[in-house]
Design an enzyme around this catalytic site. Structure first.
Site, PDB file in Angstrom:
ATOM      1  N   PRO A   1       0.845  -1.214   0.000  1.00 34.90           N
ATOM      2  CA  PRO A   1       0.000   0.000   0.000  1.00 34.90           C
ATOM      3  C   PRO A   1       0.875   1.257   0.000  1.00 34.90           C
ATOM      4  O   PRO A   1       1.908   1.294   0.659  1.00 34.90           O
ATOM      5  CB  PRO A   1      -0.766  -0.089   1.325  1.00 34.90           C
ATOM      6  CG  PRO A   1      -0.516  -1.453   1.871  1.00 34.90           C
ATOM      7  CD  PRO A   1       0.728  -1.970   1.237  1.00 34.90           C
ATOM      8  N   GLU A   2       0.468   2.244  -0.781  1.00 28.98           N
ATOM      9  CA  GLU A   2       1.167   3.526  -0.801  1.00 28.98           C
ATOM     10  C   GLU A   2       0.278   4.564  -0.096  1.00 28.98           C
ATOM     11  O   GLU A   2      -0.754   4.214   0.469  1.00 28.98           O
ATOM     12  CB  GLU A   2       1.474   3.931  -2.252  1.00 28.98           C
ATOM     13  CG  GLU A   2       2.381   2.920  -2.944  1.00 28.98           C
ATOM     14  CD  GLU A   2       2.707   3.271  -4.394  1.00 28.98           C
ATOM     15  OE1 GLU A   2       2.804   4.468  -4.708  1.00 28.98           O
ATOM     16  OE2 GLU A   2       2.857   2.357  -5.205  1.00 28.98           O
TER      17      GLU A   2
END
Ligand SMILES: [Zn+2]
Length: 284
Positions: A2-3
């Site tokens: 996840p960013e």
């Protein structure tokens, strides 16, 4: 992994669900992931959640005096379960109601209304730590600028690129020491939006290109947050919905497909070990 937009989506969803609920119990199933001592865990029982925030890719559950810090790393997933709902964010681990806890569950947080937050992780790189307000402030100070924050000025980006002038621009953007929360997806998309080839040296950018990039990064991140991040396969966010930004990706994950800006095809190479996508025609 996840960013920033995916972590922000989870944080926004958990914030209103956890706020003001008292932490009534913690069950640690894995000491590698749950890094609090028994005394620290005991100390926070009974404390109410004041807020849920994000700094870089870290989730901060503020308990007043202390803060629970959660990092999803490669494969972390948070699942909130109450009588009314089951919602998940982070890594796409297939989710069934009867599957909680499952073999990937490392920590369970219980709240005063009988709801619970399950922290699952497949590869066990994720972690939970405790930090006082002072420790958190010091930690925050060591992280790179927030690309959606007021410290991410054009001047700041210029300074980052000056320090990383011999690195490729793609690698400069994903260095978390300078800018927080941008990974593979949003670096490739921002560079496409700014029409800059990812393999260019950071020091080779013209002033107008730096400005375009500085404008493109927050624009892309805000759009991704609006669409609840990018999800692949069966990823679901904290509302149990898939992130829709995948529909808006121009280059990332589109190697060999037609470019949306010209008649060419999207290309892919590895840069510093990371899959990198771009259009040779649209980007200079
Ligand atoms: Zn193109």
């Amino acid at each position: 992994m996840p960013e920033l937009p995916e972590v922000e989506t989870i944080v926004r969803d958990l914030e209103h669900r956890l706020k003001n609920k008292k932490l009534t119990g913690i069950k640690s199933l894995d000491k590698k992931v749950f890094r609090l001592t028994a005394a620290e865990a005991k100390k926070i029982i009974g404390q109410p959640v004041r807020s849920v925030e994000r700094r870089a890719k870290m989730i901060i559950i503020n308990l007043g005096r202390d803060n629970l810090l959660i990092h999803l790393k490669m494969t972390g997933q948070l699942v909130y379960k109450s009588k009314a709902a089951i919602i998940a964010g982070g890594h796409p681990i297939k989710l069934e109601r009867q599957d909680l806890p499952n073999k990937f569950t490392r920590v369970i947080f219980k709240f005063s209304d009988q709801s619970a937050l399950y922290f699952n992780d497949v590869r066990r790189f994720a972690w939970v730590k405790l930090a006082s307000a002072a420790e958190l402030a010091s930690l925050k100070g060591k992280l790179g600028a927030e690309p959606l924050g007021s410290d991410f000025t054009l001047d700041y980006l210029k300074k980052v690129l000056a320090r990383k002038r011999k690195t490729t621009i793609k690698q400069a953007l994903i260095d978390q020491k300078f800018i927080s929360g941008i990974g593979n997806i949003y670096a490739d998309e921002s560079l496409f939006a700014a029409r800059i080839k990812p393999m260019r040296r950071a020091g080779s950018l013209e002033p107008n290109e730096v400005k375009k990039l500085w404008q493109a990064i927050p624009k892309i991140l805000r759009l991704a947050i609006k669409h609840r991040g990018t999800s692949f396969s069966d990823y679901v966010d904290a509302r149990g919905q898939a992130g829709n930004f995948i529909k808006y990706l121009k280059v990332y994950g589109r190697a060999g497909q037609p470019c949306q800006g010209c008649a060419g095809l999207v290309k892919k190479i590895k840069l510093g070990g990371r899959g990198t996508h771009w259009c040779d025609e649209c980007q200079k």
